[in-house]
Each structure stands twice: as C-alpha cells, then as structure tokens.
Design a protein around this motif. Structure first.
Motif, mmCIF file in Angstrom:
data_model
loop_
_atom_site.group_PDB
_atom_site.id
_atom_site.type_symbol
_atom_site.label_atom_id
_atom_site.label_comp_id
_atom_site.label_asym_id
_atom_site.label_seq_id
_atom_site.Cartn_x
_atom_site.Cartn_y
_atom_site.Cartn_z
ATOM 1 N N ALA A 138 55.623 43.264 65.032
ATOM 2 C CA ALA A 138 56.598 42.346 64.662
ATOM 3 C C ALA A 138 57.955 42.562 64.283
ATOM 4 O O ALA A 138 59.031 42.795 64.358
ATOM 5 N N GLU A 139 57.221 42.663 63.268
ATOM 6 C CA GLU A 139 58.440 43.530 61.932
ATOM 7 C C GLU A 139 59.105 45.372 62.199
ATOM 8 O O GLU A 139 60.434 45.297 62.664
ATOM 9 N N ALA A 142 61.822 43.398 65.342
ATOM 10 C CA ALA A 142 63.010 43.070 64.362
ATOM 11 C C ALA A 142 63.991 44.591 64.212
ATOM 12 O O ALA A 142 64.948 43.996 64.233
ATOM 13 N N GLU A 143 63.030 45.659 63.229
ATOM 14 C CA GLU A 143 63.770 46.662 63.139
ATOM 15 C C GLU A 143 64.779 47.128 64.242
ATOM 16 O O GLU A 143 65.753 47.300 63.523
ATOM 17 N N GLU A 163 65.850 40.206 60.721
ATOM 18 C CA GLU A 163 64.804 40.702 60.237
ATOM 19 C C GLU A 163 63.868 39.241 60.655
ATOM 20 O O GLU A 163 63.963 38.166 61.387
ATOM 21 N N TYR A 164 62.756 40.480 60.478
ATOM 22 C CA TYR A 164 61.386 40.063 60.970
ATOM 23 C C TYR A 164 60.919 38.253 60.663
ATOM 24 O O TYR A 164 60.582 37.647 61.395
ATOM 25 N N SER A 165 61.285 38.062 59.095
ATOM 26 C CA SER A 165 60.923 36.600 58.992
ATOM 27 C C SER A 165 62.152 35.295 59.438
ATOM 28 O O SER A 165 61.997 34.488 59.742
ATOM 29 N N GLY A 168 61.132 34.702 63.374
ATOM 30 C CA GLY A 168 60.012 34.753 63.131
ATOM 31 C C GLY A 168 60.319 33.392 63.113
ATOM 32 O O GLY A 168 59.820 32.064 63.577
ATOM 33 N N TRP A 216 54.449 34.036 63.091
ATOM 34 C CA TRP A 216 54.371 35.350 64.407
ATOM 35 C C TRP A 216 53.115 35.175 64.659
ATOM 36 O O TRP A 216 51.919 35.694 65.455
ATOM 37 N N GLY A 219 51.429 38.681 63.415
ATOM 38 C CA GLY A 219 52.018 39.295 62.966
ATOM 39 C C GLY A 219 52.976 40.785 64.543
ATOM 40 O O GLY A 219 53.052 41.165 63.754
#
Length: 478
Positions: A138-139, A142-143, A163-165, A168, A216, A219
């Motif tokens: 997932a990270e 997003a990137e 970004e990821y967080s 989410g 997530w 993740g």
C-alpha cells in the motif's frame, strides 16, 4: 441460491437480502459480521432471502453488506475456490465491464469515455493472484500515485501530502460511520472506499490479527483493492455516484447465474451509460493531471501488466530442522514471467503506441522477465527460525533469482531431543518484486503466505522442525 448469486444480491440491492439482518441494528460491525455469516449460509438453503413481496431497493449498500462481500471473498480464498465470479461481480457492480480479449470496439469505447475495463483474462489472473498470495504494498502504491503526478486536491493539500498514512486515514474516515451504524445505507460515494478498507481488515483478521491496524489492515492491497482504488482515482466520470446499486432487474437472477446476469446488464447498457461509474469519495481527495482518456489508459495498463506477471517460488528442500540437525539449509528459487502476449497482440491495437508516450506504460514480451529487483523475506510463522545468507537481488535472463535460507542453531543433549518436545514452524519464503510497472516504480508485488489451510501455489510453503526446551528442563541433567 448459490454463493455467487448471494454475492450479486449483496452488491445489487441496498437492503439485507441474504447478507444481513435488521436484527443486528444495535450490534457493532464485528458482531454483525459474525451473525451475518449465519444469515448468508441460510440464504444458500432457501429461496434467496426474498419475501413474497419481492426485494425492495435502496440507493446504496450498508456497511454490513460491504463486510459481507469482503467475508465472502476471503471465505472463497480460504476454501481454495475460484474467485473469478466474485471479482467480476464486484467490478461489474461498480460499472467496470469484463470484455472478451478481442473486443477492441468495447475497449475503445471505454477508453474514449475515460473509463477503465478488464478482460476475462485479467479477471482470471486476478483470481490466480488471490490463490497465490500476490499483493501490492500500500505504501508503494501511494508513492506511485505521486510518481504519476497525482496530487491532493484543495483543501487537503494545505495541510497534508498524498502519502500512505493520509490515504489510509481517509479510507478509514469513510468507513467510520458505517462501523457505528452498520445497517444504515452508506453515504453516496462511500461504498467503494469502505469495501477497499474492509477487504484489508478481513484479510488481516485471518492472517495476522495481532498486527491488524485500522487503516490498511496489513499494509497491502489485494487485486480488487488495487484495481478499485486505481480505477476510481484515474476515472473521471461526470454523473452522480451509483455506489453498488447497478440494476433493479433482480428477478433475472432466477434464470441466470450472478456473473452472467451482471455481465448482460452491462453489455445492454454500456453505450447509453458510458459515464457515471466508479465515482467515489476518494476522487474528492485528488487531482489527476491527465485528460480522461489518458487517465483511463494508466489504470487499464496497470491491471493488464501487473496481473499479467506470474511469480513462483520453490524451496529445495521444503522441510528443515534447526541446526545442527539436517537438512538445515534450503535453496529458494523465484521465477518471474509475463504470461500474456499484449506486446504484439490486441492491447497495442486498442491502446495504440501513444500509451507508451503518454503514460510510460510499456508492455513486456511474453516469457521470462529479467532485471527486476527482488527482496527476500519470510512469513511470520518462520520469523526467528532462520535467515537468508545468500541472496540474488535482480532476476537473470531466465527470470530467476536464487537465495539460500539457513535455520538457527539449537544444540541440546540427546535426552532433550524427544518426540514430546518436538514442534514445527510452518510458513513460507517470500519475495518482493519491484519495477513491474513503468512509471510506477514504487509499486511492489509481494508474494506472501495467505492461505495456510490449503497451501499456496505462488509462494513456497516451508516447515521447520525443532525442539522446544527450556533452560531449566530436567533433560539437561539426564
């Protein structure tokens, strides 16, 4: 009513037919989820959960129904069933048709409208990815959006970054009301992100509940999570959200399977309703710097290429002991291939050479894929029982990368090495492969251990035997 028909009913109606019951209105989502499983099983044995007056319809699904869909999908994965009909039903309910591989006209209509599609071949490959435990980080996803030029829309761009967080936390925010009131229809546009989040939660509850996190889950993104998120972000429809409410012609379920019913509805209506699908609250968060045709190409290429790859892993041998007992070393071989002939076949004709120029999406040739970065890992069941000591970091010209994994050392007296103290650690060697999508360099394919109940076909199950002995065990003195 079959499970596939129950799934279609869950997706197509806004009331609790075969999926949930109003008696759960005071329960929280987890309690309702458990009761819901019983209701779904009952639906298989009766007339489909419809009363004499027929089904009433609502504008949107409830959170409880979303939970039920996620549960049904992972029930099928655990049972080692083919989840192709489930995937097709979910995508079709969001307005994504499954085209025949040679349907160039249908593909061009979708691209011209700025909307994605899948082919029957891609659906099969997505199903294989479930059974093989292949996911996307997932990270990295997003990137990868940032790498594609996607930005946060106003006012979110004033105090946050894409970004990821953040992504989410927004998925979580779309689902919070539904968790509190699981029997109430979700707000328009909240169904898709709620389903994306719940798929991760359902998977994490089954595979690693101790590490479950609220955004997530684990993740990672499964094939439906990746596809729904990328499709809704890059689609640019103009009509109001249709959620999971796709058709009122529910009675056709009596004569057709769920997958055929949904497929036929889309074929009948795709030309008159070319825009309006895939709208979700996620689109309010982002700005995509592409026109609708080019944006659709990005998402279509992502699914075509990502799930056209196959990753397989073998362990030789696949049964080890803690050292100094033998064998205590296994050779891990990963093979990366591209299974489809898009490079010279219909995708080039449909998407045109401009797809490479505009999106950086290049189709690999069928066969082994070399030069892709590989990182090695093991599933949680093997942690603490060994480590890699030699690893290849890229695939060679045969698409292969080789590593060795060696167990830890336990030296116990002979008296301690008895059957009563013998234990086994079961897990799998895992690989993380990156660079499969041009222009999405951060998107990583993770081959992990998803289904210990039935075994896996993509990763490599591995068992380590050892003795569980404490320091004060009397066997040390025997």
């Amino acid at each position: 009513m079959s499970k596939h028909q129950v799934l279609a009913v869950c997706l197509l109606v806004g009331t609790a037919i075969g999926c949930s019951s109003n008696e759960h209105s005071d329960d929280d989502a987890r309690g309702a989820r458990d009761d819901d499983a019983d209701d779904t099983d009952d639906a298989d044995d009766d007339d489909g959960g419809q009363d004499d007056g027929g089904a009433s319809l609502s504008d949107s699904s409830t959170y409880l129904q979303v939970v039920s869909v996620a549960k049904m999908i992972y029930d099928a994965v655990e049972a080692d069933e083919d989840v192709s009909p489930h995937i097709e039903a979910v995508l079709a309910a969001f307005g994504v048709p499954t085209l025949d591989p040679d349907d160039e006209d249908g593909a061009l209509d979708r691209i011209d409208a700025g909307l994605p599609f899948v082919t029957s071949r891609v659906v099969e490959e997505m199903a294989a990815a479930y059974s093989q435990g292949r996911f996307v980080g997932a990270e990295g996803f997003a990137e990868g959006l940032v790498e594609q030029g996607v930005e946060l829309a106003y006012p979110y761009n004033l105090g946050a970054e894409l970004e990821y967080s953040f992504l989410g936390s927004m998925l979580y925010s779309f689902a919070t009301t539904g968790e509190v009131m699981p029997d109430v229809p979700l707000e328009s546009g909240y169904v898709l992100p709620s389903l994306v989040r719940e798929l991760g939660q359902e998977r994490a509850r089954r595979t690693n509940p101790d590490a479950l996190e609220p955004f997530w889950g684990d993740g990672r993104l499964d094939p439906l999570q990746f596809t729904l998120l990328s499709f809704t972000i890059f689609a640019k429809p103009t009509s109001p959200d249709v959620g999971l409410f796709a058709s009122s012609e529910l009675s056709l379920l009596e004569a057709n399977s769920a997958a055929d019913f949904i497929r036929d509805q889309l074929r009948n209506k795709i030309k008159g309703k070319i825009e309006g699908e895939l709208t979700s609250a996620v689109q309010q968060l982002v700005e995509v710097p592409l026109d609708k045709k080019d944006a659709a190409k990005v998402s279509v290429c992502g699914s075509l290429i990502l799930y056209g790859h196959k990753v397989s892993i073998t362990n030789t041998p696949d049964l080890l002991w803690h050292a100094p007992k033998t064998p205590n070393l296994t050779e891990v071989e990963m093979t990366l291939t591209f299974e489809d002939d898009y490079h010279d076949n219909w995708a080039r004709a449909v998407l045109g050479s401009a797809v490479t120029d505009l999106t950086g999406c290049k189709f690999p040739r069928q066969g082994p894929i070399d030069g892709k970065r590989v990182r090695w890992d093991v599933s949680s069941g093997l942690e603490g029982h060994g480590s890699y000591d030699i690893t290849a970091t890229v695939t060679n010209d045969e698409g292969k990368a080789v590593a060795s994994w060696r167990t830890v050392n336990d030296e116990y007296p002979e008296a301690c090495q008895v059957f009563e103290k013998q234990r086994d650690a079961v897990g799998a060697t895992e690989a993380v492969v990156s660079g499969l999508l041009s222009g999405w360099s951060t998107v990583e394919t993770i081959v992990t251990f998803l289904n210990p109940n039935t075994g896996t076909r993509g990763n490599a199950p591995l068992t380590v035997l050892y003795y569980e002995v404490t320091t004060d065990d009397t066997c040390h003195r025997e």
